[in-house]
Design a protein around this motif. Structure first.
Motif, mmCIF file in Angstrom:
data_model
loop_
_atom_site.group_PDB
_atom_site.id
_atom_site.type_symbol
_atom_site.label_atom_id
_atom_site.label_comp_id
_atom_site.label_asym_id
_atom_site.label_seq_id
_atom_site.Cartn_x
_atom_site.Cartn_y
_atom_site.Cartn_z
ATOM 1 N N MET A 12 8.558 -38.734 4.260
ATOM 2 C CA MET A 12 7.748 -38.351 3.104
ATOM 3 C C MET A 12 6.504 -37.587 3.536
ATOM 4 N N ASN A 13 5.866 -38.025 4.618
ATOM 5 C CA ASN A 13 4.675 -37.330 5.115
ATOM 6 C C ASN A 13 5.015 -35.912 5.567
ATOM 7 N N ALA A 14 6.146 -35.757 6.261
ATOM 8 C CA ALA A 14 6.547 -34.431 6.738
ATOM 9 C C ALA A 14 6.840 -33.503 5.565
ATOM 10 N N GLN A 15 7.521 -34.011 4.545
ATOM 11 C CA GLN A 15 7.821 -33.178 3.381
ATOM 12 C C GLN A 15 6.560 -32.842 2.591
ATOM 13 N N GLN A 16 5.597 -33.744 2.579
ATOM 14 C CA GLN A 16 4.327 -33.464 1.903
ATOM 15 C C GLN A 16 3.595 -32.318 2.596
ATOM 16 N N ASN A 17 3.635 -32.292 3.931
ATOM 17 C CA ASN A 17 3.007 -31.196 4.669
ATOM 18 C C ASN A 17 3.702 -29.869 4.381
ATOM 19 N N ARG A 18 5.031 -29.900 4.286
ATOM 20 C CA ARG A 18 5.765 -28.683 3.933
ATOM 21 C C ARG A 18 5.396 -28.216 2.529
ATOM 22 N N LEU A 19 5.283 -29.164 1.615
ATOM 23 C CA LEU A 19 4.941 -28.816 0.241
ATOM 24 C C LEU A 19 3.547 -28.205 0.157
ATOM 25 N N ASP A 20 2.605 -28.714 0.953
ATOM 26 C CA ASP A 20 1.253 -28.154 0.961
ATOM 27 C C ASP A 20 1.275 -26.690 1.411
ATOM 28 N N ALA A 21 2.066 -26.388 2.452
ATOM 29 C CA ALA A 21 2.153 -25.017 2.950
ATOM 30 C C ALA A 21 2.796 -24.098 1.918
ATOM 31 N N ILE A 22 3.872 -24.573 1.271
ATOM 32 C CA ILE A 22 4.550 -23.761 0.259
ATOM 33 C C ILE A 22 3.629 -23.508 -0.934
ATOM 34 N N TYR A 34 -2.341 -11.308 2.778
ATOM 35 C CA TYR A 34 -2.038 -12.708 3.106
ATOM 36 C C TYR A 34 -0.714 -12.801 3.843
ATOM 37 N N LYS A 35 -0.654 -13.715 4.820
ATOM 38 C CA LYS A 35 0.562 -13.984 5.583
ATOM 39 C C LYS A 35 0.971 -15.435 5.363
ATOM 40 N N ARG A 36 2.242 -15.631 5.064
ATOM 41 C CA ARG A 36 2.720 -16.958 4.686
ATOM 42 C C ARG A 36 2.770 -17.898 5.882
ATOM 43 N N ASP A 37 2.651 -19.183 5.591
ATOM 44 C CA ASP A 37 2.705 -20.236 6.598
ATOM 45 C C ASP A 37 4.041 -20.963 6.529
ATOM 46 N N ILE A 38 4.500 -21.442 7.658
ATOM 47 C CA ILE A 38 5.724 -22.229 7.754
ATOM 48 C C ILE A 38 5.400 -23.501 8.524
ATOM 49 N N THR A 39 5.856 -24.634 7.997
ATOM 50 C CA THR A 39 5.664 -25.926 8.651
ATOM 51 C C THR A 39 6.966 -26.323 9.343
ATOM 52 N N VAL A 40 6.866 -26.674 10.619
ATOM 53 C CA VAL A 40 8.027 -27.062 11.421
ATOM 54 C C VAL A 40 7.906 -28.534 11.766
ATOM 55 N N SER A 41 8.985 -29.284 11.574
ATOM 56 C CA SER A 41 9.011 -30.715 11.877
ATOM 57 C C SER A 41 9.929 -30.983 13.060
ATOM 58 N N LYS A 42 9.730 -32.123 13.710
ATOM 59 C CA LYS A 42 10.600 -32.523 14.813
ATOM 60 C C LYS A 42 10.857 -34.017 14.729
ATOM 61 N N ASN A 43 11.981 -34.439 15.307
ATOM 62 C CA ASN A 43 12.352 -35.846 15.295
ATOM 63 C C ASN A 43 11.600 -36.619 16.356
ATOM 64 N N PHE A 44 11.361 -37.891 16.068
ATOM 65 C CA PHE A 44 10.911 -38.796 17.110
ATOM 66 C C PHE A 44 12.057 -39.002 18.092
ATOM 67 N N ASN A 83 2.214 -25.868 12.280
ATOM 68 C CA ASN A 83 2.113 -25.040 11.078
ATOM 69 C C ASN A 83 1.682 -23.656 11.541
ATOM 70 N N TYR A 84 2.607 -22.700 11.511
ATOM 71 C CA TYR A 84 2.293 -21.387 12.057
ATOM 72 C C TYR A 84 2.419 -20.307 10.992
ATOM 73 N N THR A 85 1.834 -19.150 11.295
ATOM 74 C CA THR A 85 1.784 -18.032 10.354
ATOM 75 C C THR A 85 2.814 -16.986 10.733
ATOM 76 N N VAL A 86 3.524 -16.475 9.731
ATOM 77 C CA VAL A 86 4.520 -15.420 9.934
ATOM 78 C C VAL A 86 3.860 -14.077 9.622
ATOM 79 N N PHE A 87 3.737 -13.219 10.631
ATOM 80 C CA PHE A 87 3.043 -11.939 10.468
ATOM 81 C C PHE A 87 4.013 -10.801 10.156
ATOM 82 N N GLU A 88 4.952 -11.052 9.252
ATOM 83 C CA GLU A 88 5.846 -9.975 8.831
ATOM 84 C C GLU A 88 5.078 -8.969 7.965
ATOM 85 N N GLN A 89 5.533 -7.721 8.029
ATOM 86 C CA GLN A 89 4.881 -6.666 7.254
ATOM 87 C C GLN A 89 5.061 -6.907 5.761
#
Length: 265
Positions: A12-22, A34-44, A83-89
């Motif tokens: 739930m916490n990981a999805q909340q972080n994704r929702l904040d970025a979206i 403006y350049k969009r942000d993408i949140t990446v998650s990883k497993n324990f 949480n990184y930024t995509v610098f697409e044109q």
């Protein structure tokens, strides 16, 4: 069972972080540069589950085998990795204003702020009261000789970023356009500005083939695709609800366990 609570909560916490970025991407869909942000998650790290009632090693005619083989894996949850930024044109929009500029390619305008030099893709510039070329927030735009000063909008900018006065053909300055070794790791500071990080490396003036083309009287729009962001938002909401239902089911199971245990004591 208790472990399941923590696993569901981490999801739930990981999805909340994704929702904040979206949500932030959608809020800035009309923000220039403006350049969009993408949140990446990883497993324990996962745990390996072994049989407990057959411990040790047994020998066969051709060798030996493990009497307690791995029978499965147990996930422990997920966390937000970065949480990184995509610098697409982004697309270009014509404004007809001579002080507006867009970059056709990778690179950044340099501006002077009270906190030091910052970088932006937002070329929605204005001419201040003192003839200084400024951002919409009042930060001076930098040329290779310092702050750029023009008398009025009677100038044009060539593809290389050189500002030339229309009355006498005098070269005013050349825009300080910079590049970085790892632009992905630039940090957002708000107001469409970026600052260097430990991984991004220091800025260097873009020259030659790595220098973007400067387009006058145009601005670059955001690179946010509303349809894609809305689809991702639906996916995030469903994943969040799935984790929520998991916790509710485990809570119901725990309630049943404790009620029956108390009944038969």
């Amino acid at each position: 069972m208790i472990r399941g609570w923590y696993t569901g909560a981490s999801g739930m916490n990981a999805q909340q972080n994704r929702l904040d970025a979206i949500s932030n991407n959608l809020a800035n869909v009309d923000t220039t540069g403006y350049k969009r942000d993408i949140t990446v998650s990883k497993n324990f790290p996962e745990l390996l589950i072994r049989r407990m009632n057959a411990d040790g090693v047994y020998h066969t005619a051709v060798g030996s085998a493990d009497a307690a083989p791995v029978i499965g894996r147990l996930g422990l949850g997920v966390e937000t990795n970065e949480n990184y930024t995509v610098f697409e044109q982004g697309s270009f929009r014509e404004t007809g204003v001579k002080s507006d500029m867009a970059l056709g390619g990778e690179g950044f305008f340099a501006v002077q702020t009270p906190a030091g030099e910052r970088y932006t893709r937002n070329g929605n510039f204005f001419i201040g009261k003192e003839g200084i070329l400024e951002t919409k927030d009042g930060y001076p735009v930098l040329g290779e000789n310092g702050i750029i000063t023009v008398k009025d909008d009677a100038f044009f900018v060539n593809d290389d970023g050189v500002l030339i006065a229309q009355d006498d053909g005098r070269q005013i300055d050349r825009l300080r356009i910079v590049r970085f070794d790892n632009e992905r790791y630039l940090k957002k500071t708000g107001e469409s500005l970026y600052m260097t990080g430990t991984v991004s490396g220091p800025p260097h003036i873009a020259e030659g083939n790595e220098r973007p083309r400067v387009i006058q009287s145009f601005v670059e729009m955001s690179n946010v695709n509303v349809v894609n962001e809305m689809v991702q938002m639906i996916e995030v909401n469903r994943a969040y609800e799935a984790n929520q239902k998991t916790i509710m089911s485990l809570d119901s199971m725990m309630d049943t366990l404790w009620s029956r245990t108390a009944m038969y004591r």
